[in-house]
Design a protein around this motif. Structure first.
Motif, mmCIF file in Angstrom:
data_model
loop_
_atom_site.group_PDB
_atom_site.id
_atom_site.type_symbol
_atom_site.label_atom_id
_atom_site.label_comp_id
_atom_site.label_asym_id
_atom_site.label_seq_id
_atom_site.Cartn_x
_atom_site.Cartn_y
_atom_site.Cartn_z
ATOM 1 N N SER A 1 45.345 35.039 28.139
ATOM 2 C CA SER A 1 46.269 34.059 28.724
ATOM 3 C C SER A 1 47.290 34.749 29.621
ATOM 4 O O SER A 1 47.628 34.253 30.707
ATOM 5 C CB SER A 1 46.978 33.280 27.613
ATOM 6 O OG SER A 1 46.059 32.523 26.853
ATOM 7 N N GLU A 2 47.749 35.910 29.176
ATOM 8 C CA GLU A 2 48.716 36.664 29.981
ATOM 9 C C GLU A 2 48.083 37.133 31.283
ATOM 10 O O GLU A 2 48.691 37.052 32.358
ATOM 11 C CB GLU A 2 49.240 37.852 29.184
ATOM 12 C CG GLU A 2 50.327 38.632 29.896
ATOM 13 C CD GLU A 2 50.918 39.729 29.032
ATOM 14 O OE1 GLU A 2 51.685 40.548 29.580
ATOM 15 O OE2 GLU A 2 50.620 39.784 27.820
ATOM 16 N N ALA B 1 45.740 35.582 23.437
ATOM 17 C CA ALA B 1 47.063 35.805 24.029
ATOM 18 C C ALA B 1 46.981 36.788 25.196
ATOM 19 O O ALA B 1 47.612 36.578 26.245
ATOM 20 C CB ALA B 1 48.024 36.319 22.958
ATOM 21 N N GLY C 1 47.684 34.118 33.522
ATOM 22 C CA GLY C 1 48.909 33.444 33.899
ATOM 23 C C GLY C 1 48.963 31.994 33.476
ATOM 24 O O GLY C 1 49.740 31.202 34.007
#
Length: 218
Positions: free
Chosen positions: A60-61, A57, A64
């Motif tokens: 992924s942040e 997570a 983007g």
């Protein structure tokens, strides 16, 4: 420290076995491939101590875009090679474990398959067999949530207030504090001491000191 210690809960990676540096080496290769070149310090600060889902997570942040849950599989062969060539117990761990006469267990964010493999390769598995807990598989939330440590205590019939956690990561120390458990924080690993210091925490840098620290009590 608890007046009477009912259970000593050990983290695994970077606490019992010297695997954090190997994982960081693989992460540096992966981050560069993603177009996110990171220093060892950045990887430690962002990812060390997170479970696989939380790490995915966070990545992924940063990117983007969502990463598949199995993104790390591409880098498993590299990790396997490093593990086979270099994995060892943390310095002083075998001696410390031989001198500790208290109930113990392992509670790590890693998977059960990795915990078994890592502990077997370093000769530590039989010391903890039947008392190994995975934040990736046994509880809804891994560290820094307190769930894993509370689950270990509950399963083994120990009062959380009478448990002591041995940790090396900031996320693990945060999880222990959230569980209401005192922490012995090992500072000779990859995480700077200042990131581990805080309430309910004793810092130490030599695993051979662990039996004395546990015997000293509060």
């Amino acid at each position: 420290m608890a007046d009477v210690i009912e259970l000593v809960i050990f983290d695994c990676d970077g606490t019992l076995i010297d695997s954090e540096t190997l994982g960081i080496e693989v992460d540096r290769v992966a981050m560069a491939a993603f177009g996110l070149p990171m220093s060892e310090r950045e990887i430690i600060d962002r990812f060390v101590g997170l479970d696989a889902a939380a790490k995915t997570a966070a990545l992924s942040e940063l990117l983007g875009r969502p990463l598949p849950a199995d993104w790390w599989e591409e880098y498993r062969p590299l990790h396997n090679r490093l593990v086979e060539e270099k994995l060892a117990p943390m310095p002083g761990v075998p001696e410390a474990l031989a001198a500790i006469d208290l109930p113990t267990c392992v509670a790590s964010n890693s998977s059960h398959s990795w915990l078994r493999r890592g502990l077997e390769l370093t000769g530590l598995y039989e010391r903890f067999a039947g008392r190994i807990f995975s934040g990736a598989e046994d509880v809804p939330r891994g560290k820094p949530a307190p769930d894993l440590f509370l689950h270990a205590a509950r399963t083994l019939g120990a009062d959380p207030a009478a448990c002591v956690v041995v940790e090396d990561s900031a996320h693990g120390v945060a999880a222990a504090r959230a569980a209401g458990m005192p922490v012995l924080a090992y500072t000779a690993g990859v995480t700077p001491p200042e990131r581990l210091a805080g309430p309910g925490t004793v810092l130490f840098d030599d695993m051979r000191e662990l039996p004395r620290l546990l015997a000293a009590g509060p």
